[in-house]
Design a protein around this motif. Structure first.
Motif, PDB file in Angstrom:
ATOM      1  N   ILE A 214       0.821  -1.213   0.000  1.00  0.00           N
ATOM      2  CA  ILE A 214       0.000   0.000   0.000  1.00  0.00           C
ATOM      3  C   ILE A 214       0.860   1.271   0.000  1.00  0.00           C
ATOM      4  O   ILE A 214       0.509   2.295  -0.578  1.00  0.00           O
ATOM      5  CB  ILE A 214      -0.975  -0.028   1.178  1.00  0.00           C
ATOM      6  CG1 ILE A 214      -2.020   1.088   0.995  1.00  0.00           C
ATOM      7  CG2 ILE A 214      -0.232   0.104   2.510  1.00  0.00           C
ATOM      8  CD1 ILE A 214      -3.203   0.925   1.910  1.00  0.00           C
ATOM      9  N   SER A 215       2.013   1.049   0.684  1.00  0.00           N
ATOM     10  CA  SER A 215       2.887   2.233   0.689  1.00  0.00           C
ATOM     11  C   SER A 215       3.361   2.562  -0.718  1.00  0.00           C
ATOM     12  O   SER A 215       3.472   3.732  -1.090  1.00  0.00           O
ATOM     13  CB  SER A 215       4.103   1.973   1.594  1.00  0.00           C
ATOM     14  OG  SER A 215       4.826   0.843   1.126  1.00  0.00           O
ATOM     15  N   LYS A 216       3.585   1.467  -1.483  1.00  0.00           N
ATOM     16  CA  LYS A 216       3.994   1.706  -2.866  1.00  0.00           C
ATOM     17  C   LYS A 216       2.878   2.362  -3.652  1.00  0.00           C
ATOM     18  O   LYS A 216       3.105   3.254  -4.467  1.00  0.00           O
ATOM     19  CB  LYS A 216       4.413   0.361  -3.495  1.00  0.00           C
ATOM     20  CG  LYS A 216       4.936   0.451  -4.911  1.00  0.00           C
ATOM     21  CD  LYS A 216       6.199   1.271  -4.972  1.00  0.00           C
ATOM     22  CE  LYS A 216       6.784   1.303  -6.385  1.00  0.00           C
ATOM     23  NZ  LYS A 216       7.954   2.146  -6.449  1.00  0.00           N
TER      24      LYS A 216
ATOM     25  N   ASN B  26       0.533   4.195  -2.452  1.00  0.00           N
ATOM     26  CA  ASN B  26       0.478   5.615  -2.059  1.00  0.00           C
ATOM     27  C   ASN B  26       1.551   6.428  -2.775  1.00  0.00           C
ATOM     28  O   ASN B  26       1.295   7.548  -3.240  1.00  0.00           O
ATOM     29  CB  ASN B  26       0.667   5.746  -0.557  1.00  0.00           C
ATOM     30  CG  ASN B  26      -0.587   5.312   0.209  1.00  0.00           C
ATOM     31  OD1 ASN B  26      -1.689   5.348  -0.348  1.00  0.00           O
ATOM     32  ND2 ASN B  26      -0.419   4.874   1.447  1.00  0.00           N
ATOM     33  N   ASP B  27       2.717   5.806  -2.830  1.00  0.00           N
ATOM     34  CA  ASP B  27       3.787   6.522  -3.546  1.00  0.00           C
ATOM     35  C   ASP B  27       3.420   6.752  -4.997  1.00  0.00           C
ATOM     36  O   ASP B  27       3.651   7.830  -5.562  1.00  0.00           O
ATOM     37  CB  ASP B  27       5.093   5.732  -3.458  1.00  0.00           C
ATOM     38  CG  ASP B  27       5.667   5.741  -2.036  1.00  0.00           C
ATOM     39  OD1 ASP B  27       5.221   6.644  -1.248  1.00  0.00           O
ATOM     40  OD2 ASP B  27       6.511   4.922  -1.743  1.00  0.00           O
TER      41      ASP B  27
ATOM     42  N   ARG C 242       0.806   9.356  -5.249  1.00  0.00           N
ATOM     43  CA  ARG C 242       1.404  10.675  -5.086  1.00  0.00           C
ATOM     44  C   ARG C 242       2.205  11.083  -6.322  1.00  0.00           C
ATOM     45  O   ARG C 242       2.163  12.227  -6.744  1.00  0.00           O
ATOM     46  CB  ARG C 242       2.315  10.674  -3.852  1.00  0.00           C
ATOM     47  CG  ARG C 242       1.565  10.916  -2.540  1.00  0.00           C
ATOM     48  CD  ARG C 242       2.545  11.266  -1.424  1.00  0.00           C
ATOM     49  NE  ARG C 242       3.357  10.124  -1.045  1.00  0.00           N
ATOM     50  CZ  ARG C 242       3.023   9.187  -0.147  1.00  0.00           C
ATOM     51  NH1 ARG C 242       1.854   9.282   0.505  1.00  0.00           N
ATOM     52  NH2 ARG C 242       3.824   8.173   0.149  1.00  0.00           N
TER      53      ARG C 242
ATOM     54  N   ASN D 277      -0.244  12.062  -8.843  1.00  0.00           N
ATOM     55  CA  ASN D 277      -0.766  13.391  -8.495  1.00  0.00           C
ATOM     56  C   ASN D 277       0.245  14.479  -8.854  1.00  0.00           C
ATOM     57  O   ASN D 277      -0.107  15.535  -9.402  1.00  0.00           O
ATOM     58  CB  ASN D 277      -1.082  13.466  -7.002  1.00  0.00           C
ATOM     59  CG  ASN D 277      -2.392  12.761  -6.661  1.00  0.00           C
ATOM     60  OD1 ASN D 277      -3.216  12.538  -7.542  1.00  0.00           O
ATOM     61  ND2 ASN D 277      -2.564  12.375  -5.393  1.00  0.00           N
ATOM     62  N   GLN D 278       1.509  14.160  -8.507  1.00  0.00           N
ATOM     63  CA  GLN D 278       2.539  15.153  -8.779  1.00  0.00           C
ATOM     64  C   GLN D 278       2.674  15.377 -10.269  1.00  0.00           C
ATOM     65  O   GLN D 278       2.834  16.512 -10.728  1.00  0.00           O
ATOM     66  CB  GLN D 278       3.883  14.695  -8.196  1.00  0.00           C
ATOM     67  CG  GLN D 278       3.928  14.718  -6.675  1.00  0.00           C
ATOM     68  CD  GLN D 278       3.616  16.090  -6.130  1.00  0.00           C
ATOM     69  OE1 GLN D 278       2.495  16.320  -5.626  1.00  0.00           O
ATOM     70  NE2 GLN D 278       4.537  17.019  -6.270  1.00  0.00           N
TER      71      GLN D 278
ATOM     72  N   VAL E 105      -0.294  17.374 -11.311  1.00  0.00           N
ATOM     73  CA  VAL E 105      -0.136  18.787 -10.916  1.00  0.00           C
ATOM     74  C   VAL E 105       0.885  19.475 -11.816  1.00  0.00           C
ATOM     75  O   VAL E 105       0.673  20.603 -12.290  1.00  0.00           O
ATOM     76  CB  VAL E 105       0.289  18.851  -9.431  1.00  0.00           C
ATOM     77  CG1 VAL E 105       0.757  20.270  -9.092  1.00  0.00           C
ATOM     78  CG2 VAL E 105      -0.867  18.445  -8.541  1.00  0.00           C
TER      79      VAL E 105
ATOM     80  N   ALA F 240      -0.663  19.978 -15.117  1.00  0.00           N
ATOM     81  CA  ALA F 240      -1.631  21.088 -15.088  1.00  0.00           C
ATOM     82  C   ALA F 240      -0.906  22.423 -15.058  1.00  0.00           C
ATOM     83  O   ALA F 240      -1.273  23.378 -15.761  1.00  0.00           O
ATOM     84  CB  ALA F 240      -2.536  20.951 -13.862  1.00  0.00           C
ATOM     85  N   ASN F 241       0.130  22.485 -14.248  1.00  0.00           N
ATOM     86  CA  ASN F 241       0.892  23.732 -14.181  1.00  0.00           C
ATOM     87  C   ASN F 241       1.531  24.058 -15.534  1.00  0.00           C
ATOM     88  O   ASN F 241       1.528  25.209 -15.976  1.00  0.00           O
ATOM     89  CB  ASN F 241       1.976  23.625 -13.115  1.00  0.00           C
ATOM     90  CG  ASN F 241       1.401  23.764 -11.708  1.00  0.00           C
ATOM     91  OD1 ASN F 241       0.298  24.287 -11.533  1.00  0.00           O
ATOM     92  ND2 ASN F 241       2.119  23.273 -10.717  1.00  0.00           N
TER      93      ASN F 241
END
Lengths: 268, 239
Positions: B7-9, B11-12, B15, B18-19, B22, B25-26
């Motif tokens: 799960i940690s993977k 989550n990584d 993220r 997401n990064q 982001v 998008a930027n």
């Protein structure tokens, strides 16, 4: 488990019990450790997410800032270009207006030059006429203006019958009567006739002549007075005519001189 | 067998996604901002170029219009100059001051005043000599008439057989002499009256002619001045 409770059981069981208890304790410890680790993990996850969120937020703000800078630069460039364009437009309009004004000014100067050339041709003639007009009054003076108009100035007698004329006429009339009376006085008397009768007859004629002379003198005076009055009226009409002529000429001359000045004034 | 992913993977990975999202998008926002900026600048440049072009066209048009107006004005001026030259020439040829009838006659009339003498109407209607002759003729006529009357009286008396030497004859002859004397006196006086009146009327009539002549000269002078004034006004109207 309290030790008192454990008492009374076999050692094996106890041992198993202890082992179970140890196991369970270990399990509990592991669970506690796992829970603690889980909490620590979740905490770290949250911290990491929070860090990333903050990082993203910072990045987003930075991006927004950069984009705003880009937009501001573009706006600045646009404004700068607009300003330069306005300057160029104003310069172009000013140049065009200046060029048009110069063209119009040159055209206007041509009008003025033409007007000046006409003025230079016409004004000397009018000025010369104004100079000549200073002699306009000469005719007024030549016809008797500027001096009193009298019967004497027109060569007319002051009276129709002068006192001398009247006296001479009366004298001549009386003298003629006197001469006739003398002839009666020396008239020959007829012979044989009473001289008193003849003297009376002849004296009557002399008296008649004397009366004629006296009445004639009176009549001559009246006639002379009447003739003089008629003459004064008739001759006065001639004086009036001359004065009217001179007055009209003087007035007209002044008007004509003014008309020339008006013509010059019209050139302004 | 499905691969186990911690799960940690996960989550990584999440993220990381997401990064990336982001960042994407930027980047998109950045690209969009750059594009909008570029588009805005291009549009602005196009508008400014169009405005400059329009201004240039307008300026050229206004200058061309000014040149056209100036050319039209020059044409009009040339026409006006031509007309002025013609009209001025014609008017100048008719300057009244060049004509003899418009000359100033004041010096002439100052030297030659208008009088009865200058008009040939001087002197008296009857001279003293003429008056004397008229009186003498009248008196002679009275004497002739008186003598004839007295001859008639004497003849009449003689024809009636009466003496010449009688009071009646004397009275009749005296009456005749009186009549003759009275007639002679009246003739002399009447002639004198008539001569004076004739001379007076002659002088007045002659002076009336003088005044008519003076009025005519004054009117002529006024007409001369007016003609010059009208001519100058005409010249003035050309400017």
């Amino acid at each position: 488990m309290p030790k008192a409770i454990v008492a009374g059981i076999s050692s094996a069981a106890y041992k198993n019990y202890e082992m179970q208890a140890a196991y369970e304790a270990a399990q509990r410890q592991r669970q506690i450790a796992a829970d603690a680790a889980e909490r620590e993990y979740q905490k770290r996850q949250a911290l990491e997410n929070n860090r990333l969120s903050i990082q993203n937020s910072i990045a987003s703000k930075q991006n927004d800032y950069n984009n705003s800078v880009t937009a501001a630069k573009a706006s600045y460039q646009n404004s700068l270009a607009d300003a330069k364009t306005q300057i160029a437009l104003a310069q172009a309009r000013a140049n065009a207006e200046l060029a048009s004004a110069r063209i119009a000014a040159a055209s206007s100067r041509a009008d003025t030059d033409f007007a000046k050339s006409k003025y230079d041709v016409v004004s000397p003639k009018i000025n010369a006429a104004i100079g000549d007009s200073k002699n306009y009054m000469n005719m007024y003076y030549a016809l008797g203006g500027g001096r009193p108009i009298t019967r004497g100035s027109l060569g007319l007698a002051e009276n129709a019958v002068s006192p001398e004329d009247l006296a001479e006429k009366i004298n001549r009339y009386s003298a003629s009567a006197g001469a006739a009376m003398d002839r009666f006085e020396n008239m020959p008397r007829s012979g044989g006739v009473s001289s008193a009768v003849l003297d009376g007859l002849i004296g009557g004629f002399s008296s008649a002549l004397l009366n004629d002379a006296v009445s004639g003198a009176a009549k001559f005076g009246i006639d002379a007075s009447t003739a003089n009055k008629d003459y004064l009226i008739a001759s006065q009409r001639l004086l009036d005519a001359r004065n009217q002529t001179l007055s009209g000429l003087r007035s007209n001359t002044l008007n004509n001189q003014s008309a020339l000045l008006n013509s010059l004034a019209g050139l302004k | 067998m499905a691969q186990y992913v911690p799960i940690s993977k996960l989550n990584d990975n999440i993220r990381a996604y997401n990064q990336q999202a982001v960042a994407a998008a930027n980047q998109y926002q950045t690209n969009l901002a750059n594009y909008q900026a570029m588009l805005s600048q291009q549009a602005n440049a196009a508008q400014n170029a169009a405005a400059l072009r329009a201004a240039s066209i307008s300026a050229n048009a206004s200058i061309a219009a000014a040149n056209a107006a100036a050319a039209a004005r020059r044409y009009q001026l040339d026409y006006d100059k031509s007309r002025f030259s013609d009209v001025y020439g014609s008017i100048l040829a008719n300057d009244p001051r060049r004509r003899p009838e418009f000359q100033d006659m004041s010096a002439y009339y100052a030297a030659n005043p208008i009088t009865r003498d200058s008009l040939g109407l001087g002197g008296d209607y009857y001279t003293p000599e003429q008056e004397r002759i008229l009186i003498n003729q009248g008196v002679a006529n009275t004497a002739k008439i008186g003598a004839k009357d007295r001859r008639a009286i004497k003849g009449d008396i003689a024809s009636r057989g009466m003496s010449y030497e009688s009071p009646i004859l004397t009275q009749l002859l005296g009456k005749s002499m009186y009549d003759q004397a009275k007639s002679a006196m009246d003739v002399a006086a009447t002639v004198r009256d008539n001569v004076l009146k004739a001379n007076r009327d002659y002088a007045l009539a002659g002076q009336q002619s003088v005044e008519d002549q003076v009025a005519g000269v004054a009117a002529s002078e006024n007409a001369r001045q007016q003609a010059i004034g009208n001519y100058m006004s005409l010249l003035s109207s050309l400017v």
